[in-house]
Write a protein that holds these residues in place. Sequence first.
Motif, mmCIF file in Angstrom:
data_model
loop_
_atom_site.group_PDB
_atom_site.id
_atom_site.type_symbol
_atom_site.label_atom_id
_atom_site.label_comp_id
_atom_site.label_asym_id
_atom_site.label_seq_id
_atom_site.Cartn_x
_atom_site.Cartn_y
_atom_site.Cartn_z
ATOM 1 N N ALA A 77 0.832 -1.210 0.000
ATOM 2 C CA ALA A 77 0.000 0.000 0.000
ATOM 3 C C ALA A 77 0.865 1.257 0.000
ATOM 4 O O ALA A 77 0.395 2.340 -0.362
ATOM 5 C CB ALA A 77 -0.930 0.002 1.205
ATOM 6 N N SER A 78 2.129 1.120 0.391
ATOM 7 C CA SER A 78 3.006 2.289 0.423
ATOM 8 C C SER A 78 3.283 2.844 -0.966
ATOM 9 O O SER A 78 3.762 3.981 -1.097
ATOM 10 C CB SER A 78 4.332 1.933 1.098
ATOM 11 O OG SER A 78 5.048 0.986 0.335
ATOM 12 N N LEU A 79 2.962 2.089 -2.025
ATOM 13 C CA LEU A 79 3.122 2.608 -3.377
ATOM 14 C C LEU A 79 2.245 3.833 -3.625
ATOM 15 O O LEU A 79 2.513 4.628 -4.534
ATOM 16 C CB LEU A 79 2.791 1.536 -4.416
ATOM 17 C CG LEU A 79 3.785 0.383 -4.594
ATOM 18 C CD1 LEU A 79 3.340 -0.514 -5.736
ATOM 19 C CD2 LEU A 79 5.186 0.898 -4.851
ATOM 20 N N ALA A 80 1.216 3.991 -2.819
ATOM 21 C CA ALA A 80 0.351 5.160 -2.959
ATOM 22 C C ALA A 80 1.123 6.457 -2.763
ATOM 23 O O ALA A 80 0.682 7.526 -3.203
ATOM 24 C CB ALA A 80 -0.797 5.078 -1.958
ATOM 25 N N THR A 81 2.276 6.379 -2.136
ATOM 26 C CA THR A 81 3.120 7.561 -1.950
ATOM 27 C C THR A 81 3.417 8.247 -3.280
ATOM 28 O O THR A 81 3.434 9.482 -3.373
ATOM 29 C CB THR A 81 4.450 7.162 -1.275
ATOM 30 O OG1 THR A 81 4.169 6.503 -0.038
ATOM 31 C CG2 THR A 81 5.323 8.379 -1.028
ATOM 32 N N SER A 82 3.628 7.444 -4.321
ATOM 33 C CA SER A 82 3.999 8.019 -5.620
ATOM 34 C C SER A 82 2.818 8.711 -6.304
ATOM 35 O O SER A 82 2.992 9.369 -7.338
ATOM 36 C CB SER A 82 4.550 6.926 -6.538
ATOM 37 O OG SER A 82 3.560 5.947 -6.805
ATOM 38 N N LEU A 83 1.595 8.590 -5.744
ATOM 39 C CA LEU A 83 0.419 9.240 -6.327
ATOM 40 C C LEU A 83 0.137 10.606 -5.707
ATOM 41 O O LEU A 83 -0.809 11.290 -6.112
ATOM 42 C CB LEU A 83 -0.809 8.336 -6.171
ATOM 43 C CG LEU A 83 -0.729 6.953 -6.848
ATOM 44 C CD1 LEU A 83 -2.008 6.174 -6.603
ATOM 45 C CD2 LEU A 83 -0.453 7.096 -8.337
ATOM 46 N N ASN A 84 0.936 11.000 -4.715
ATOM 47 C CA ASN A 84 0.701 12.284 -4.043
ATOM 48 C C ASN A 84 0.621 13.441 -5.044
ATOM 49 O O ASN A 84 -0.232 14.329 -4.939
ATOM 50 C CB ASN A 84 1.818 12.579 -3.037
ATOM 51 C CG ASN A 84 1.696 11.731 -1.783
ATOM 52 O OD1 ASN A 84 0.694 11.045 -1.589
ATOM 53 N ND2 ASN A 84 2.718 11.766 -0.940
ATOM 54 N N GLY A 85 1.501 13.427 -6.033
ATOM 55 C CA GLY A 85 1.539 14.522 -6.993
ATOM 56 C C GLY A 85 0.393 14.504 -7.992
ATOM 57 O O GLY A 85 0.188 15.488 -8.714
ATOM 58 N N TYR A 86 -0.365 13.416 -8.049
ATOM 59 C CA TYR A 86 -1.471 13.287 -9.003
ATOM 60 C C TYR A 86 -2.825 13.518 -8.338
ATOM 61 O O TYR A 86 -3.716 14.146 -8.919
ATOM 62 C CB TYR A 86 -1.458 11.899 -9.655
ATOM 63 C CG TYR A 86 -0.262 11.675 -10.545
ATOM 64 C CD1 TYR A 86 -0.311 11.955 -11.901
ATOM 65 C CD2 TYR A 86 0.937 11.186 -10.014
ATOM 66 C CE1 TYR A 86 0.795 11.758 -12.722
ATOM 67 C CE2 TYR A 86 2.043 10.988 -10.818
ATOM 68 C CZ TYR A 86 1.972 11.273 -12.168
ATOM 69 O OH TYR A 86 3.066 11.082 -12.968
#
Length: 487
Positions: A429-438
């Motif tokens: 679930a930590s991959l959601a970090t890369s969606l912060n900018g979107y």
Amino acid sequence: MHPRNAGATAAARTTADAGSNGADDVRIEHDCIGSLPVPAKAYWGIHTQRAIENFPISGIPVSHHPELIRAYALVKQACARANADLGGITHTQCRLIDAACRDLYDGRLDDQFPVDVLQGGAGTSTNMNVNEVIANRALEIAGRPRGDYRFIHPNDTVNKSQSTNDTYPAACRLALIFALRKLIRSGEALAMSFMALSHRTAHVVKLGRTQLQDAVPMTFGQEFGAFHSVLCDDVRGLNAEIGRLSTVNLGGTAIGTGICADPRFRETVIRHLRYVSGIGVEAARDSIAATSDMGDFVDTSSAMKRMAVHLGKIANDIRLLTSGPQAGLVEIHIPARQAGSSIMPGKINPVIPESVNQSVFTVMGMDTTVAFAAEAGQLQLNAFEPVVVHALLDGMTILAHAMDTLRANCVDGITVNAAVGRQRAEHSASLATSLNGYVGYEEAVRLAKKALAEGRSVHDVAVDEGRIRREILDDVLDPLKLSRLHE
């Protein structure tokens, strides 16, 4: 018998046998206290004999540290040559002492150093042990009987222009340099093994962790490469200590003032010591300060402790990563070295990292010993240098052996569980970090929670919701790409 105790036990046995077998087996020597029988075959003399009797402490003889004996041989060799240059001893005496020192350096007389490493007197017993062995070996080379000190005397000839308080620290510093070189080689070899492992796993993705919780993707290569980096830093720190330890107070004699030595002796002996040792030794700027100061030993101990801290952390990480084989992380496999249980069939334990951890604990304890002993000196001398040097030399040996066994018996055989690493990286679930900018932080939190609750990947949840195009998600949520964002 433990090899550490062999020298002291043999010395005690020799003395006991000499006392029971008659006067022919001993010779009588004299000092300021009186007379004492010394084994006739021993190269040591009365000062060493008294030390054997006075310090039955650890059972570890000075011969346990061959580096110290060899270093002392170089110091005495340089002193003899300097004294001959200045007319303090004859060239014949110098030649004989020189030959005896070469025998010492070559290890031919290691069994003649039975004094306990934990000795009072700031190393005086070790210095006199060295003086007596050199004197008697020189006499033997000259065809004279041991104890014929009218020709070559332990104090007047071998110890000419010297004191324990300048020769012992000088020898200790050279011994530490010899041991440091071995430690550095072990550190470099382990670092290179981690670098090779890093190269082999450079493109194998896994999940990083902070505080034992899932973090963001990385590669196994990056993880092992970090071990290489910290060890290289430690090696650089140890190399720096060699320069500091190369400064000696030789020529300062008792307290640094140079009493009983030719004023030219200091410069002359430093030149000779530099030549015979191959080390760029320098004279201390303030020999009085250098006689009592142990700051360089404290620095060396601190550099060792830093390496030990890193080595312990590496061993801990290896044990965590290999935990399992079913209920742990099981991200790497280490070589099976032995059966792990007397009752649980098939159990294999990470015994090599465990032994490394115990080595680290030992070195940390030795660092504490060094600190206390260095602080406890008074006025113009620190009487506790013997325990400091014993701790440092033992610590270097233990640390070097620990790194050697970790490299040869563990690191060189590590393989990674690539399938587990990728699966965990892709479904974290930590991959959601890369969606912060979107989608912003709050929306990324919601996606992460939903992925966890539904047991699905962030990628699949985000695709279903349709707020971000699939091709963007495929790219943004690729674990291997995420691990290399800043390269």
